[in-house]
Design a protein around this motif. Structure first.
Motif, short mmCIF file in Angstrom:
data_model
loop_
_atom_site.label_atom_id
_atom_site.label_comp_id
_atom_site.label_asym_id
_atom_site.label_seq_id
_atom_site.Cartn_x
_atom_site.Cartn_y
_atom_site.Cartn_z
N ASP A 59 8.86 40.16 26.27
CA ASP A 59 9.85 39.57 27.17
C ASP A 59 11.03 39.00 26.38
OD1 ASP A 59 9.73 38.43 30.30
OD2 ASP A 59 11.03 37.30 28.94
N ILE A 60 12.23 39.18 26.91
CA ILE A 60 13.43 38.68 26.25
C ILE A 60 13.41 37.16 26.15
CG2 ILE A 60 14.70 38.67 28.46
CD1 ILE A 60 16.13 39.28 24.91
N HIS A 61 12.76 36.51 27.12
CA HIS A 61 12.69 35.05 27.07
C HIS A 61 11.82 34.58 25.89
CE1 HIS A 61 13.62 35.95 31.36
NE2 HIS A 61 14.53 35.02 31.13
N THR A 62 10.73 35.32 25.64
CA THR A 62 9.90 35.00 24.48
C THR A 62 10.70 35.18 23.19
OG1 THR A 62 7.91 35.71 25.66
CG2 THR A 62 7.76 35.55 23.26
N LYS A 95 7.40 29.93 44.96
CA LYS A 95 7.50 30.61 46.23
C LYS A 95 8.64 31.62 46.16
CE LYS A 95 5.82 26.67 48.92
NZ LYS A 95 6.15 25.67 49.98
N ARG A 96 8.51 32.69 46.92
CA ARG A 96 9.51 33.77 46.85
C ARG A 96 10.91 33.25 47.17
NH1 ARG A 96 8.83 39.09 46.45
NH2 ARG A 96 10.48 40.50 47.15
N ALA A 97 11.00 32.37 48.14
CA ALA A 97 12.30 31.86 48.54
C ALA A 97 12.93 30.97 47.46
CB ALA A 97 12.19 31.08 49.85
N ASP A 98 12.10 30.46 46.54
CA ASP A 98 12.59 29.55 45.51
C ASP A 98 13.00 30.28 44.23
OD1 ASP A 98 12.06 27.46 47.23
OD2 ASP A 98 10.07 27.08 46.39
N ILE A 99 12.70 31.58 44.13
CA ILE A 99 12.91 32.30 42.88
C ILE A 99 14.38 32.36 42.46
CG2 ILE A 99 12.78 34.59 41.82
CD1 ILE A 99 10.04 34.92 43.15
N THR A 146 14.38 39.71 45.44
CA THR A 146 14.85 38.57 44.67
C THR A 146 14.95 39.01 43.21
OG1 THR A 146 12.61 37.73 44.22
CG2 THR A 146 13.69 36.97 46.25
N CYS A 147 15.20 38.08 42.32
CA CYS A 147 15.39 38.42 40.91
C CYS A 147 14.22 39.22 40.35
CB CYS A 147 15.57 37.14 40.08
SG CYS A 147 16.71 35.94 40.82
N VAL A 148 12.99 38.78 40.66
CA VAL A 148 11.81 39.43 40.07
C VAL A 148 11.57 40.80 40.65
CG1 VAL A 148 10.73 37.22 39.51
CG2 VAL A 148 10.26 38.29 41.72
N SER A 149 12.11 41.09 41.83
CA SER A 149 11.92 42.41 42.44
C SER A 149 12.55 43.50 41.58
CB SER A 149 12.52 42.45 43.84
OG SER A 149 12.01 41.42 44.65
N CYS A 150 13.65 43.17 40.95
CA CYS A 150 14.38 44.15 40.13
C CYS A 150 14.09 43.99 38.63
CB CYS A 150 15.87 44.04 40.37
SG CYS A 150 16.37 44.28 42.09
N HIS A 151 14.02 42.76 38.17
CA HIS A 151 13.86 42.51 36.73
C HIS A 151 12.40 42.35 36.31
CE1 HIS A 151 18.18 41.90 35.98
NE2 HIS A 151 18.21 41.34 37.17
N GLY A 152 11.52 42.10 37.27
CA GLY A 152 10.13 41.79 36.93
C GLY A 152 9.97 40.29 36.72
N ARG A 161 18.04 48.23 27.23
CA ARG A 161 16.83 48.84 26.65
C ARG A 161 16.26 49.86 27.63
NH1 ARG A 161 13.67 43.74 23.75
NH2 ARG A 161 15.54 42.80 22.83
N ALA A 162 15.90 51.02 27.09
CA ALA A 162 15.50 52.13 27.95
C ALA A 162 14.26 51.83 28.77
CB ALA A 162 15.27 53.38 27.10
N GLN A 163 13.41 50.87 28.33
CA GLN A 163 12.20 50.53 29.08
C GLN A 163 12.47 49.52 30.19
OE1 GLN A 163 12.48 50.19 25.74
NE2 GLN A 163 11.39 52.03 25.05
N SER A 164 13.67 48.97 30.23
CA SER A 164 13.99 47.96 31.23
C SER A 164 14.05 48.57 32.61
CB SER A 164 15.32 47.29 30.89
OG SER A 164 15.75 46.45 31.95
N ARG A 165 13.61 47.81 33.60
CA ARG A 165 13.65 48.29 34.98
C ARG A 165 15.08 48.40 35.49
NH1 ARG A 165 9.21 44.61 38.04
NH2 ARG A 165 10.01 45.79 39.81
N VAL A 166 16.02 47.73 34.83
CA VAL A 166 17.42 47.79 35.25
C VAL A 166 18.28 48.56 34.25
CG1 VAL A 166 17.35 45.74 36.70
CG2 VAL A 166 17.83 45.49 34.27
N PHE A 167 17.63 49.31 33.34
CA PHE A 167 18.37 50.28 32.52
C PHE A 167 18.99 51.30 33.46
CE2 PHE A 167 18.35 54.21 29.89
CZ PHE A 167 19.23 53.78 28.89
N ALA A 168 20.20 51.77 33.14
CA ALA A 168 20.97 52.60 34.07
C ALA A 168 20.15 53.73 34.68
CB ALA A 168 22.20 53.16 33.35
#
Length: 427
Positions: A59-62, A95-99, A146-152, A161-168
Protein backbone atom coordinates in the motif's frame (compact mmCIF):
# COMPACT_ATOMS: atom_id res chain seq x y z
CA UNK A 1 -18.87 -8.59 33.59
CA UNK A 2 -20.58 -11.68 32.13
CA UNK A 3 -18.67 -14.88 31.35
CA UNK A 4 -18.99 -14.51 27.56
CA UNK A 5 -17.30 -11.13 27.60
CA UNK A 6 -14.52 -12.48 29.85
CA UNK A 7 -14.02 -15.38 27.45
CA UNK A 8 -13.71 -13.16 24.38
CA UNK A 9 -11.31 -10.78 26.10
CA UNK A 10 -9.10 -13.67 27.24
CA UNK A 11 -9.19 -15.05 23.70
CA UNK A 12 -8.22 -11.66 22.28
CA UNK A 13 -5.33 -11.34 24.73
CA UNK A 14 -4.12 -14.78 23.72
CA UNK A 15 -4.26 -13.93 20.03
CA UNK A 16 -2.48 -10.65 20.69
CA UNK A 17 0.30 -12.43 22.49
CA UNK A 18 0.61 -15.06 19.76
CA UNK A 19 0.45 -12.48 17.00
CA UNK A 20 3.09 -10.30 18.60
CA UNK A 21 5.46 -13.25 18.80
CA UNK A 22 4.95 -14.33 15.17
CA UNK A 23 3.44 -11.58 13.03
CA UNK A 24 5.77 -8.73 13.96
CA UNK A 25 8.79 -10.90 13.30
CA UNK A 26 7.47 -11.72 9.80
CA UNK A 27 6.76 -8.05 9.06
CA UNK A 28 9.87 -6.54 10.57
CA UNK A 29 10.91 -4.95 7.28
CA UNK A 30 7.53 -3.36 6.49
CA UNK A 31 6.61 -2.04 9.95
CA UNK A 32 8.33 0.62 12.05
CA UNK A 33 10.36 -0.40 15.10
CA UNK A 34 7.50 0.51 17.42
CA UNK A 35 5.20 -2.46 18.19
CA UNK A 36 2.06 -2.72 16.07
CA UNK A 37 -0.43 -4.99 17.76
CA UNK A 38 -2.86 -4.52 14.85
CA UNK A 39 -0.45 -6.29 12.51
CA UNK A 40 0.55 -8.82 15.14
CA UNK A 41 -3.01 -9.83 15.90
CA UNK A 42 -4.45 -9.82 12.38
CA UNK A 43 -1.49 -11.78 11.00
CA UNK A 44 -2.49 -14.70 13.24
CA UNK A 45 -6.22 -14.51 12.47
CA UNK A 46 -7.88 -16.58 9.74
CA UNK A 47 -9.19 -15.14 6.50
CA UNK A 48 -10.57 -12.63 5.81
CA UNK A 49 -9.30 -10.91 8.97
CA UNK A 50 -5.65 -11.38 7.97
CA UNK A 51 -6.12 -10.07 4.40
CA UNK A 52 -5.53 -6.40 5.28
CA UNK A 53 -2.05 -7.21 6.63
CA UNK A 54 -0.99 -8.81 3.33
CA UNK A 55 -2.54 -6.04 1.27
CA UNK A 56 -0.91 -3.28 3.29
CA UNK A 57 2.55 -4.60 2.44
CA UNK A 58 2.28 -2.89 -0.99
CA UNK A 59 0.00 0.00 0.00
CA UNK A 60 1.19 3.52 -0.83
CA UNK A 61 0.22 4.62 2.68
CA UNK A 62 2.57 2.03 4.18
CA UNK A 63 5.33 3.33 1.90
CA UNK A 64 4.75 6.80 3.31
CA UNK A 65 4.93 5.56 6.91
CA UNK A 66 1.23 5.48 7.77
CA UNK A 67 -0.34 2.53 9.56
CA UNK A 68 -3.64 1.02 10.68
CA UNK A 69 -4.40 3.56 13.39
CA UNK A 70 -4.25 6.47 10.94
CA UNK A 71 -7.54 5.29 9.44
CA UNK A 72 -9.05 3.01 12.09
CA UNK A 73 -7.88 4.81 15.22
CA UNK A 74 -6.91 3.01 18.42
CA UNK A 75 -3.53 2.54 20.03
CA UNK A 76 -1.32 -0.03 18.31
CA UNK A 77 1.20 0.01 21.16
CA UNK A 78 -1.16 -1.45 23.73
CA UNK A 79 -1.15 -5.18 24.34
CA UNK A 80 -4.67 -5.55 25.68
CA UNK A 81 -8.24 -4.92 24.60
CA UNK A 82 -7.96 -1.22 25.45
CA UNK A 83 -6.09 -0.85 22.17
CA UNK A 84 -9.53 -0.90 20.52
CA UNK A 85 -11.42 1.10 23.13
CA UNK A 86 -13.27 4.35 22.43
CA UNK A 87 -10.91 6.02 24.87
CA UNK A 88 -8.05 5.13 22.51
CA UNK A 89 -9.89 6.71 19.59
CA UNK A 90 -10.73 3.40 17.97
CA UNK A 91 -13.14 3.81 15.03
CA UNK A 92 -13.04 0.32 13.62
CA UNK A 93 -14.45 -0.27 10.15
CA UNK A 94 -15.84 3.07 8.97
CA UNK A 95 -19.42 3.30 7.82
CA UNK A 96 -19.79 3.62 4.06
CA UNK A 97 -21.28 7.08 4.34
CA UNK A 98 -18.31 8.24 6.42
CA UNK A 99 -15.58 7.06 4.01
CA UNK A 100 -15.26 10.22 1.86
CA UNK A 101 -14.83 12.43 4.92
CA UNK A 102 -12.42 9.92 6.46
CA UNK A 103 -10.18 9.91 3.38
CA UNK A 104 -10.63 13.65 3.07
CA UNK A 105 -9.15 14.23 6.53
CA UNK A 106 -5.75 13.86 4.86
CA UNK A 107 -6.40 14.18 1.13
CA UNK A 108 -8.27 17.47 1.44
CA UNK A 109 -5.62 18.97 3.71
CA UNK A 110 -3.15 20.77 1.46
CA UNK A 111 -0.64 21.44 4.22
CA UNK A 112 -0.64 17.78 5.27
CA UNK A 113 -0.43 16.32 1.75
CA UNK A 114 2.40 18.67 0.82
CA UNK A 115 4.63 16.67 3.12
CA UNK A 116 4.21 13.59 0.92
CA UNK A 117 3.48 14.83 -2.60
CA UNK A 118 3.20 18.55 -3.31
CA UNK A 119 1.81 17.89 -6.80
CA UNK A 120 -1.13 15.76 -5.61
CA UNK A 121 -4.49 17.58 -5.90
CA UNK A 122 -6.35 18.15 -2.65
CA UNK A 123 -9.77 18.96 -4.08
CA UNK A 124 -10.89 15.35 -4.56
CA UNK A 125 -13.38 15.47 -1.70
CA UNK A 126 -14.85 18.74 -2.93
CA UNK A 127 -15.22 17.27 -6.42
CA UNK A 128 -16.74 14.08 -5.05
CA UNK A 129 -19.61 15.94 -3.39
CA UNK A 130 -20.46 17.46 -6.80
CA UNK A 131 -20.59 14.04 -8.48
CA UNK A 132 -23.63 11.83 -8.97
CA UNK A 133 -22.08 9.42 -6.48
CA UNK A 134 -21.54 12.09 -3.84
CA UNK A 135 -24.96 13.66 -4.27
CA UNK A 136 -26.72 10.32 -3.95
CA UNK A 137 -24.61 9.39 -0.93
CA UNK A 138 -25.65 12.61 0.80
CA UNK A 139 -29.25 11.73 -0.03
CA UNK A 140 -28.83 8.43 1.84
CA UNK A 141 -28.00 6.01 -0.99
CA UNK A 142 -25.08 3.94 0.34
CA UNK A 143 -24.82 1.71 -2.74
CA UNK A 144 -23.01 4.39 -4.71
CA UNK A 145 -19.26 4.44 -5.19
CA UNK A 146 -17.04 5.94 -2.53
CA UNK A 147 -13.26 6.26 -2.42
CA UNK A 148 -12.69 2.58 -1.59
CA UNK A 149 -14.96 1.42 -4.42
CA UNK A 150 -12.41 2.63 -6.96
CA UNK A 151 -9.11 2.74 -5.05
CA UNK A 152 -9.64 -0.19 -2.69
CA UNK A 153 -9.41 -0.14 1.09
CA UNK A 154 -6.10 -1.88 1.69
CA UNK A 155 -3.34 -2.32 -0.90
CA UNK A 156 -4.00 1.06 -2.49
CA UNK A 157 -1.56 1.89 -5.30
CA UNK A 158 -0.87 5.18 -7.10
CA UNK A 159 -2.60 5.54 -10.49
CA UNK A 160 0.70 5.38 -12.42
CA UNK A 161 1.34 1.76 -11.40
CA UNK A 162 0.02 -0.87 -13.77
CA UNK A 163 -1.42 -2.96 -10.89
CA UNK A 164 -3.48 -0.04 -9.58
CA UNK A 165 -7.24 -0.27 -9.96
CA UNK A 166 -7.20 3.31 -11.29
CA UNK A 167 -4.34 2.81 -13.76
CA UNK A 168 -5.61 4.10 -17.11
CA UNK A 169 -5.99 0.67 -18.71
CA UNK A 170 -7.78 -0.70 -15.61
CA UNK A 171 -10.33 2.11 -15.26
CA UNK A 172 -13.00 0.55 -17.57
CA UNK A 173 -13.10 -2.65 -15.50
CA UNK A 174 -13.05 -0.69 -12.25
CA UNK A 175 -16.07 1.36 -13.33
CA UNK A 176 -17.65 -1.74 -14.84
CA UNK A 177 -17.50 -3.56 -11.51
CA UNK A 178 -20.69 -1.70 -10.64
CA UNK A 179 -21.94 -0.30 -13.94
CA UNK A 180 -21.85 -3.66 -15.74
CA UNK A 181 -23.74 -5.44 -12.95
CA UNK A 182 -27.35 -5.42 -14.14
CA UNK A 183 -28.71 -6.71 -10.84
CA UNK A 184 -26.79 -4.16 -8.77
CA UNK A 185 -27.78 -1.26 -11.05
CA UNK A 186 -31.40 -2.32 -11.56
CA UNK A 187 -32.93 0.32 -9.31
CA UNK A 188 -31.17 3.15 -11.17
CA UNK A 189 -32.75 2.34 -14.55
CA UNK A 190 -29.65 3.11 -16.59
CA UNK A 191 -27.89 0.92 -19.19
CA UNK A 192 -25.30 -1.58 -18.01
CA UNK A 193 -23.66 -2.26 -21.39
CA UNK A 194 -21.41 0.81 -21.40
CA UNK A 195 -18.18 -1.08 -20.71
CA UNK A 196 -18.98 -3.79 -23.27
CA UNK A 197 -19.64 -1.10 -25.88
CA UNK A 198 -16.53 0.82 -24.90
CA UNK A 199 -14.38 -2.29 -25.36
CA UNK A 200 -15.56 -2.45 -28.98
CA UNK A 201 -14.63 1.19 -29.59
CA UNK A 202 -11.59 2.76 -31.22
CA UNK A 203 -10.71 4.32 -27.86
CA UNK A 204 -10.50 0.88 -26.23
CA UNK A 205 -8.46 -0.45 -29.14
CA UNK A 206 -5.91 2.30 -28.58
CA UNK A 207 -5.89 2.02 -24.79
CA UNK A 208 -6.26 -1.70 -24.17
CA UNK A 209 -4.66 -3.19 -27.31
CA UNK A 210 -2.12 -0.63 -28.46
CA UNK A 211 -1.49 0.46 -24.84
CA UNK A 212 -1.69 4.14 -25.74
CA UNK A 213 -2.28 5.62 -22.29
CA UNK A 214 -3.33 8.94 -23.79
CA UNK A 215 -6.49 7.32 -25.18
CA UNK A 216 -9.63 8.09 -23.16
CA UNK A 217 -11.21 5.79 -20.60
CA UNK A 218 -14.41 6.41 -18.60
CA UNK A 219 -12.95 9.10 -16.35
CA UNK A 220 -11.58 11.16 -19.25
CA UNK A 221 -15.14 11.90 -20.41
CA UNK A 222 -17.16 11.62 -17.21
CA UNK A 223 -14.60 12.88 -14.71
CA UNK A 224 -13.18 10.81 -11.89
CA UNK A 225 -13.86 12.23 -8.42
CA UNK A 226 -16.48 14.60 -9.86
CA UNK A 227 -17.98 11.92 -12.11
CA UNK A 228 -21.11 13.09 -13.88
CA UNK A 229 -22.80 12.14 -17.16
CA UNK A 230 -22.17 14.81 -19.79
CA UNK A 231 -25.26 16.77 -20.74
CA UNK A 232 -26.43 17.15 -24.33
CA UNK A 233 -24.79 20.55 -24.63
CA UNK A 234 -21.54 19.55 -22.97
CA UNK A 235 -20.71 16.43 -24.99
CA UNK A 236 -19.04 18.46 -27.71
CA UNK A 237 -16.96 20.28 -25.11
CA UNK A 238 -15.81 16.93 -23.72
CA UNK A 239 -14.95 15.50 -27.15
CA UNK A 240 -13.36 18.79 -28.15
CA UNK A 241 -10.72 18.43 -25.45
CA UNK A 242 -9.00 15.95 -27.76
CA UNK A 243 -10.65 16.59 -31.13
CA UNK A 244 -10.22 20.36 -31.11
CA UNK A 245 -10.21 20.95 -34.88
CA UNK A 246 -13.33 18.87 -35.44
CA UNK A 247 -15.14 20.79 -32.71
CA UNK A 248 -14.02 24.16 -34.08
CA UNK A 249 -15.23 23.31 -37.59
CA UNK A 250 -18.56 22.00 -36.32
CA UNK A 251 -19.28 25.26 -34.48
CA UNK A 252 -19.03 27.07 -37.85
CA UNK A 253 -21.23 24.56 -39.64
CA UNK A 254 -24.96 24.81 -40.44
CA UNK A 255 -25.43 21.74 -38.25
CA UNK A 256 -24.64 23.66 -35.07
CA UNK A 257 -27.83 25.78 -34.92
CA UNK A 258 -29.89 22.83 -36.18
CA UNK A 259 -28.60 20.54 -33.46
CA UNK A 260 -29.16 23.22 -30.84
CA UNK A 261 -32.72 23.73 -32.02
CA UNK A 262 -33.48 19.99 -31.98
CA UNK A 263 -31.62 19.32 -28.73
CA UNK A 264 -29.27 16.78 -30.33
CA UNK A 265 -25.87 15.95 -28.81
CA UNK A 266 -23.33 17.16 -31.32
CA UNK A 267 -20.61 14.52 -31.63
CA UNK A 268 -22.62 11.55 -30.32
CA UNK A 269 -25.39 11.96 -32.91
CA UNK A 270 -23.06 10.85 -35.71
CA UNK A 271 -20.32 8.99 -33.83
CA UNK A 272 -22.21 7.47 -30.86
CA UNK A 273 -20.78 7.74 -27.33
CA UNK A 274 -19.38 4.58 -25.78
CA UNK A 275 -19.11 2.39 -28.91
CA UNK A 276 -17.24 4.87 -31.07
CA UNK A 277 -15.75 3.16 -34.11
CA UNK A 278 -12.82 4.44 -36.12
CA UNK A 279 -14.17 7.09 -38.48
CA UNK A 280 -13.96 6.22 -42.18
CA UNK A 281 -15.05 7.92 -45.38
CA UNK A 282 -18.06 5.58 -45.46
CA UNK A 283 -19.70 7.77 -42.82
CA UNK A 284 -19.95 10.56 -45.39
CA UNK A 285 -22.06 10.68 -48.53
CA UNK A 286 -25.38 9.44 -49.80
CA UNK A 287 -24.71 5.71 -49.92
CA UNK A 288 -26.35 3.21 -47.59
CA UNK A 289 -24.78 3.29 -44.13
CA UNK A 290 -23.67 6.91 -44.33
CA UNK A 291 -24.71 8.91 -41.28
CA UNK A 292 -25.77 11.79 -43.54
CA UNK A 293 -28.67 9.63 -44.80
CA UNK A 294 -30.15 9.56 -41.30
CA UNK A 295 -31.28 13.17 -41.65
CA UNK A 296 -30.88 14.13 -45.33
CA UNK A 297 -33.11 12.44 -47.88
CA UNK A 298 -32.04 12.14 -51.55
CA UNK A 299 -32.69 15.31 -53.46
CA UNK A 300 -32.29 17.64 -50.49
CA UNK A 301 -29.49 20.24 -50.30
CA UNK A 302 -27.90 18.45 -47.36
CA UNK A 303 -27.85 15.16 -49.26
CA UNK A 304 -26.29 16.80 -52.31
CA UNK A 305 -23.67 18.51 -50.13
CA UNK A 306 -22.72 15.18 -48.56
CA UNK A 307 -22.41 13.51 -51.97
CA UNK A 308 -20.29 16.40 -53.24
CA UNK A 309 -17.90 16.23 -50.28
CA UNK A 310 -17.56 12.46 -50.54
CA UNK A 311 -16.88 12.70 -54.27
CA UNK A 312 -14.16 15.31 -53.74
CA UNK A 313 -12.43 13.16 -51.14
CA UNK A 314 -12.59 10.08 -53.38
CA UNK A 315 -11.09 12.10 -56.25
CA UNK A 316 -8.21 13.20 -54.02
CA UNK A 317 -7.62 9.59 -52.92
CA UNK A 318 -7.41 8.42 -56.56
CA UNK A 319 -4.92 11.15 -57.44
CA UNK A 320 -2.86 10.31 -54.36
CA UNK A 321 -2.83 6.61 -55.24
CA UNK A 322 -1.62 7.43 -58.78
CA UNK A 323 1.07 9.74 -57.42
CA UNK A 324 2.25 7.17 -54.91
CA UNK A 325 2.38 4.48 -57.60
CA UNK A 326 4.36 6.73 -59.93
CA UNK A 327 6.88 7.64 -57.22
CA UNK A 328 7.29 3.97 -56.30
CA UNK A 329 8.03 3.01 -59.91
CA UNK A 330 10.53 5.84 -60.33
CA UNK A 331 12.34 4.91 -57.14
CA UNK A 332 12.42 1.21 -58.16
CA UNK A 333 14.15 2.24 -61.41
CA UNK A 334 16.88 3.97 -59.44
CA UNK A 335 15.77 7.53 -60.22
CA UNK A 336 16.22 10.40 -57.76
CA UNK A 337 12.75 11.41 -56.53
CA UNK A 338 13.48 12.18 -52.87
CA UNK A 339 12.28 15.80 -53.20
CA UNK A 340 9.02 14.72 -54.81
CA UNK A 341 8.51 12.04 -52.15
CA UNK A 342 9.10 14.62 -49.42
CA UNK A 343 6.54 16.99 -50.93
CA UNK A 344 4.02 14.17 -51.25
CA UNK A 345 4.61 12.93 -47.70
CA UNK A 346 4.64 16.33 -45.98
CA UNK A 347 2.04 18.25 -48.00
CA UNK A 348 -0.35 15.90 -49.78
CA UNK A 349 -0.90 13.13 -47.22
CA UNK A 350 -1.66 15.54 -44.34
CA UNK A 351 -4.10 17.33 -46.61
CA UNK A 352 -6.26 14.21 -46.79
CA UNK A 353 -6.55 14.27 -43.00
CA UNK A 354 -7.31 17.98 -43.14
CA UNK A 355 -10.14 17.69 -45.65
CA UNK A 356 -11.65 14.79 -43.73
CA UNK A 357 -11.65 17.00 -40.66
CA UNK A 358 -13.19 19.85 -42.64
CA UNK A 359 -16.23 17.72 -43.39
CA UNK A 360 -17.41 18.79 -39.91
CA UNK A 361 -17.78 22.31 -41.32
CA UNK A 362 -20.49 21.02 -43.67
CA UNK A 363 -19.33 23.35 -46.44
CA UNK A 364 -18.81 21.47 -49.74
CA UNK A 365 -17.41 24.54 -51.50
CA UNK A 366 -14.64 25.04 -48.93
CA UNK A 367 -13.87 21.31 -48.96
CA UNK A 368 -13.67 21.13 -52.77
CA UNK A 369 -11.30 24.11 -52.74
CA UNK A 370 -9.07 22.37 -50.20
CA UNK A 371 -9.16 19.16 -52.24
CA UNK A 372 -8.25 21.07 -55.39
CA UNK A 373 -5.15 22.44 -53.69
CA UNK A 374 -4.16 18.91 -52.72
CA UNK A 375 -4.76 17.58 -56.21
CA UNK A 376 -2.61 20.35 -57.65
CA UNK A 377 0.25 19.55 -55.26
CA UNK A 378 -0.11 15.82 -55.88
CA UNK A 379 -0.16 16.41 -59.64
CA UNK A 380 3.10 18.34 -59.35
CA UNK A 381 4.77 15.43 -57.58
CA UNK A 382 3.24 12.97 -60.03
CA UNK A 383 4.42 15.06 -62.99
CA UNK A 384 7.95 15.16 -61.63
CA UNK A 385 7.90 11.41 -61.11
CA UNK A 386 6.53 10.93 -64.62
CA UNK A 387 9.34 13.08 -66.01
CA UNK A 388 11.93 10.93 -64.26
CA UNK A 389 10.30 7.82 -65.74
CA UNK A 390 10.49 9.36 -69.23
CA UNK A 391 14.13 10.16 -68.59
CA UNK A 392 14.76 6.58 -67.47
CA UNK A 393 13.09 5.28 -70.67
CA UNK A 394 15.13 7.72 -72.75
CA UNK A 395 18.32 6.50 -71.11
CA UNK A 396 17.33 2.95 -71.94
CA UNK A 397 16.68 3.85 -75.57
CA UNK A 398 20.00 5.67 -75.83
CA UNK A 399 21.74 2.55 -74.59
CA UNK A 400 20.26 0.44 -77.38
CA UNK A 401 22.59 1.83 -80.13
CA UNK A 402 25.91 1.12 -78.36
CA UNK A 403 24.51 -2.18 -77.15
CA UNK A 404 23.59 -3.13 -80.74
CA UNK A 405 27.07 -2.10 -81.97
CA UNK A 406 28.68 -4.24 -79.27
CA UNK A 407 26.55 -7.22 -80.31
CA UNK A 408 27.46 -6.68 -84.03
CA UNK A 409 31.16 -6.44 -83.19
CA UNK A 410 30.96 -9.61 -81.14
CA UNK A 411 29.26 -11.41 -84.01
CA UNK A 412 31.90 -10.15 -86.49
CA UNK A 413 34.67 -11.20 -84.14
CA UNK A 414 33.10 -14.62 -83.78
CA UNK A 415 32.81 -14.96 -87.57
CA UNK A 416 36.44 -13.92 -88.03
CA UNK A 417 37.61 -16.49 -85.49
CA UNK A 418 35.66 -19.19 -87.29
CA UNK A 419 37.23 -18.11 -90.60
CA UNK A 420 40.73 -18.29 -89.16
CA UNK A 421 40.04 -21.74 -87.79
CA UNK A 422 39.02 -23.00 -91.27
CA UNK A 423 42.12 -21.47 -92.95
CA UNK A 424 44.60 -22.95 -90.49
CA UNK A 425 45.45 -26.46 -91.91
CA UNK A 426 45.48 -29.25 -89.38
CA UNK A 427 48.88 -30.67 -88.36
Amino acid sequence: MNSARIFWRLLLLGVLALGTATGNRALCEETPPAPNTCVGCHSALPEPLNAPVDAMRIDIHTEKGLSCVDCHGGDATLMDVTAMSPESGFRGKPKRADIPALCGRCHADGAYMRRYNPRLPTDQLQQYWTSVHGQRLQAGDEKVATCVSCHGAHGILPPDRAQSRVFAANVPDTCGHCHSDAQYMAEYHIPTDQVDKYKRSVHAEMLLVQRDLSAPACNDCHGNHGAFPPGVTSIAEVCGQCHANNAAFFVKSPHKPAFDRLGLPECATCHSNHEIHRATDDLLGGQEGAVCRRCHDPGTPGYDAAVSMRGAIEHLKVVMADTDSMLTKARAMGMEVSQEEYTYREEVRPLLIKVRTETHRGDPVALVDAVSAGIKTAATSEGAAQATLFEAEARRRRLLVPLALIIVLMLLLYAKLRQLERQDPPK
